[in-house]
Design an enzyme around this catalytic site. Structure first.
Site, PDB file in Angstrom:
ATOM      1  N   SER A  74       0.846  -1.188   0.000  1.00 34.74           N
ATOM      2  CA  SER A  74       0.000   0.000   0.000  1.00 34.74           C
ATOM      3  C   SER A  74       0.883   1.240   0.000  1.00 34.74           C
ATOM      4  O   SER A  74       2.108   1.140   0.047  1.00 34.74           O
ATOM      5  CB  SER A  74      -0.910   0.007   1.227  1.00 34.74           C
ATOM      6  OG  SER A  74      -0.116   0.210   2.381  1.00 34.74           O
ATOM      7  N   LYS A  75       0.218   2.388  -0.049  1.00 38.66           N
ATOM      8  CA  LYS A  75       0.936   3.658  -0.196  1.00 38.66           C
ATOM      9  C   LYS A  75       1.994   3.875   0.874  1.00 38.66           C
ATOM     10  O   LYS A  75       2.986   4.541   0.628  1.00 38.66           O
ATOM     11  CB  LYS A  75      -0.063   4.816  -0.154  1.00 38.66           C
ATOM     12  CG  LYS A  75      -0.719   5.046  -1.481  1.00 38.66           C
ATOM     13  CD  LYS A  75      -1.563   6.301  -1.437  1.00 38.66           C
ATOM     14  CE  LYS A  75      -2.414   6.380  -2.700  1.00 38.66           C
ATOM     15  NZ  LYS A  75      -3.615   7.140  -2.541  1.00 38.66           N
ATOM     16  N   ARG A  76       1.747   3.315   2.056  1.00 39.96           N
ATOM     17  CA  ARG A  76       2.732   3.596   3.108  1.00 39.96           C
ATOM     18  C   ARG A  76       4.076   2.911   2.833  1.00 39.96           C
ATOM     19  O   ARG A  76       5.084   3.258   3.425  1.00 39.96           O
ATOM     20  CB  ARG A  76       2.186   3.222   4.482  1.00 39.96           C
ATOM     21  CG  ARG A  76       2.026   1.774   4.702  1.00 39.96           C
ATOM     22  CD  ARG A  76       1.246   1.458   5.964  1.00 39.96           C
ATOM     23  NE  ARG A  76       0.889   0.058   5.952  1.00 39.96           N
ATOM     24  CZ  ARG A  76       1.697  -0.908   6.303  1.00 39.96           C
ATOM     25  NH1 ARG A  76       2.920  -0.616   6.720  1.00 39.96           N
ATOM     26  NH2 ARG A  76       1.327  -2.157   6.239  1.00 39.96           N
ATOM     27  N   HIS A  77       4.093   1.933   1.905  1.00 39.80           N
ATOM     28  CA  HIS A  77       5.368   1.292   1.537  1.00 39.80           C
ATOM     29  C   HIS A  77       6.149   2.118   0.520  1.00 39.80           C
ATOM     30  O   HIS A  77       7.352   1.928   0.358  1.00 39.80           O
ATOM     31  CB  HIS A  77       5.117  -0.096   0.927  1.00 39.80           C
ATOM     32  CG  HIS A  77       4.561  -1.083   1.898  1.00 39.80           C
ATOM     33  ND1 HIS A  77       3.254  -1.503   1.855  1.00 39.80           N
ATOM     34  CD2 HIS A  77       5.124  -1.743   2.919  1.00 39.80           C
ATOM     35  CE1 HIS A  77       3.046  -2.377   2.827  1.00 39.80           C
ATOM     36  NE2 HIS A  77       4.162  -2.530   3.488  1.00 39.80           N
ATOM     37  N   GLY A  78       5.462   2.993  -0.200  1.00 40.35           N
ATOM     38  CA  GLY A  78       6.117   3.760  -1.262  1.00 40.35           C
ATOM     39  C   GLY A  78       5.134   3.923  -2.402  1.00 40.35           C
ATOM     40  O   GLY A  78       3.923   3.782  -2.218  1.00 40.35           O
TER      41      GLY A  78
END
Ligand code: GLU
Length: 474
Positions: free
Chosen positions: A248-252
């Protein structure tokens, strides 16, 4: 039981995204696998936009998907099918199933369904419809009640899927309730629409994320009820982040267009996504043609793959060095105009093209490349970064003043410049770096650039001498 596709049948695959936001790289990988599988077998790759969820689907999101696929060179072989345009056909099939007694009208009210759900939750069971209208006479329906249509699913035996990645997976039919295929407002449910569309589009292989595996049993039941042969299924593991959670976005970055903005090349992203979950011996760097030649579903692993941004960046560097200089120059010019507020002209373009072989050696992304090329497009006076300013001492400026005529006397070829710089360093008792570093600062405003002789040659005689004069005369 899923039957084998007859060998004579042309292979048709599809990518079926829901246009509710971005084109996720997990979706891009699904599209890539469908594309490669179809191409490998000489078949067709199709696109279906699953826009039946009117509240969540937007034309902008569809545009993002189409643009992303085009950028990745995964364009479909036929015009995209918009699921929302096919509702009449979905209803027609539901009514055909009703006629054949393979489906029935269900008049259960919302309150009844809520109660069933609450009772199941209290007993710790998954929510299930209890089949109360399965054998009941519709004449008993409350007046004016609008029915939903439910599939009369088999209650005994098993539904089995011979998945091309997951192997044989089965579920006892007693576990599955009678699902709604047409809602009381006449709209099809998602699972039903997918089956009707895949059948009508002649899809032979459904390759999708393994989060859809449980849907497959229900979909297979609809195929069987219609007497249609199901396609072959291949459920590919999802992409996870380094921590093992779903990406998800929190990974990049997760959106394909974000990767484009960040300066990744489509061929590098495709190469990376291909290797993420598919393998062929030690092969790491694969062109599209090589991928088409080698790809098959038996190379797809069953374990979730982990997104490795560092590896992607490394691969991008490899593809960047292999990329055509004119193409990279065009991209750099567009990025400079957009991000650095420069207006590169034909002269700047020529300089960038000339220095590109050296510039691309040092860059990992197009973003880096544009940054490292910016000095070639900047008008004078150049901005100087702190390190460059510190290098340009009065002594260095004086040295540059005496170097200028020596450079001016050369033919301004890389070889001629190199010879002149070496001779000047030797004659004045300096190391080459002691000459090159202040010169680099004067020419680029920074302390990093490709080799100084190539940098001078790319800037050209007039501009190089003007930049030197700007620091040595001030
Ligand atoms: N529309 C679904 C999704 O975006 C895919 C359905 C399918 O491939 O069958 O997840």
């Amino acid at each position: 039981m899923t039957e084998k596709t007859p060998a004579s049948m042309p292979i048709r695959t599809r990518f079926a995204p829901s246009p509710t936001g971005l084109l996720h790289i997990g979706g891009a990988r699904t599209a890539l696998f469908n594309y490669l599988f179809a191409r490998h077998h000489g078949g067709a790759f199709l696109l279906r936009i699953e826009d039946t969820d009117r509240a969540r689907s937007t034309p902008e999101a569809t545009e993002v998907i189409l643009r992303g696929l085009e950028w990745l060179a995964l364009t479909p072989d036929e015009a995209p099918v918009y699921q929302s345009t096919r509702e009449a056909r979905h209803a027609e099939v539901a009514l055909a199933l009703l006629d054949q007694g393979r489906a029935y009208r269900c008049f259960a009210t919302r309150e009844e369904l809520d109660q069933m759900r609450a009772e199941a939750a209290a007993a710790g069971r998954p929510p299930r419809y209890d089949g109360r209208w399965r054998d009941r006479d519709p004449a008993e329906a409350p007046p004016g009640a609008k029915p939903a249509i439910r599939l009369r699913a088999p209650q005994e035996g098993v539904t089995e899927v011979d998945d091309l990645v997951q192997g044989s997976v089965r579920v006892a039919n007693a576990e599955l309730d009678d699902m709604i295929i047409l809602r009381s407002d006449g709209t099809p449910t998602y699972l039903h629409a997918v089956v009707v569309d895949d059948h009508d589009m002649g899809i032979t292989h459904v390759i999708r994320g393994d989060d859809h595996l449980t849907n497959t049993f229900r979909q297979v039941q609809i195929y069987h009820a219609m007497g249609w042969e199901p396609p072959r299924f291949a459920h590919i593991p999802l992409i996870h982040g380094a921590d093992g959670a779903k990406l998800s976005k929190r990974h990049g970055a997760v959106s394909v267009l974000e990767f484009e903005r960040e300066g990744f090349l489509p061929e590098a992203l495709c190469n990376y996504l291909l290797r993420l979950g598919w393998g062929h011996g030690d092969a790491e760097i694969l062109s599209r043609d090589e991928a088409i030649a080698l790809f098959d579903l038996d190379g797809v692993g069953r374990a979730a793959s982990r997104m490795d941004y560092a590896k992607l960046t490394h691969l991008n560097g490899v593809w960047l060095r292999a990329a055509d200089d004119a193409r990279l120059t065009r991209d750099v010019l567009a990025r400079l105009a957009e991000n650095s507020h420069l207006t590169p002209d034909a002269v700047a373009e020529q300089r960038i093209l000339m220095l590109m072989p050296a510039l691309k050696e040092r860059a990992k992304t197009l973003f880096d490349l544009a940054q490292s090329a910016a000095f070639l497009a900047r008008p004078r006076p150049l901005p100087f970064d702190t390190k460059a300013t510190l290098l340009l001492t009065p002594e260095a400026r004086a040295m540059l003043a005496s170097l200028a005529p020596r450079l001016e006397a050369t033919d301004f070829t890389v070889a001629g410049l190199d010879a002149a710089l070496r001779a000047f360093a030797e004659e004045t008792g300096r190391k080459l770096g002691q000459v090159a570093q202040p010169l680099r600062a004067a020419l680029t405003g920074s302390t990093t650039s490709p080799p100084i002789d190539a940098t001078l040659a790319a800037l050209g005689r007039a501009e190089s001498l003007a930049r030197i004069a700007a620091v040595s005369e001030s």
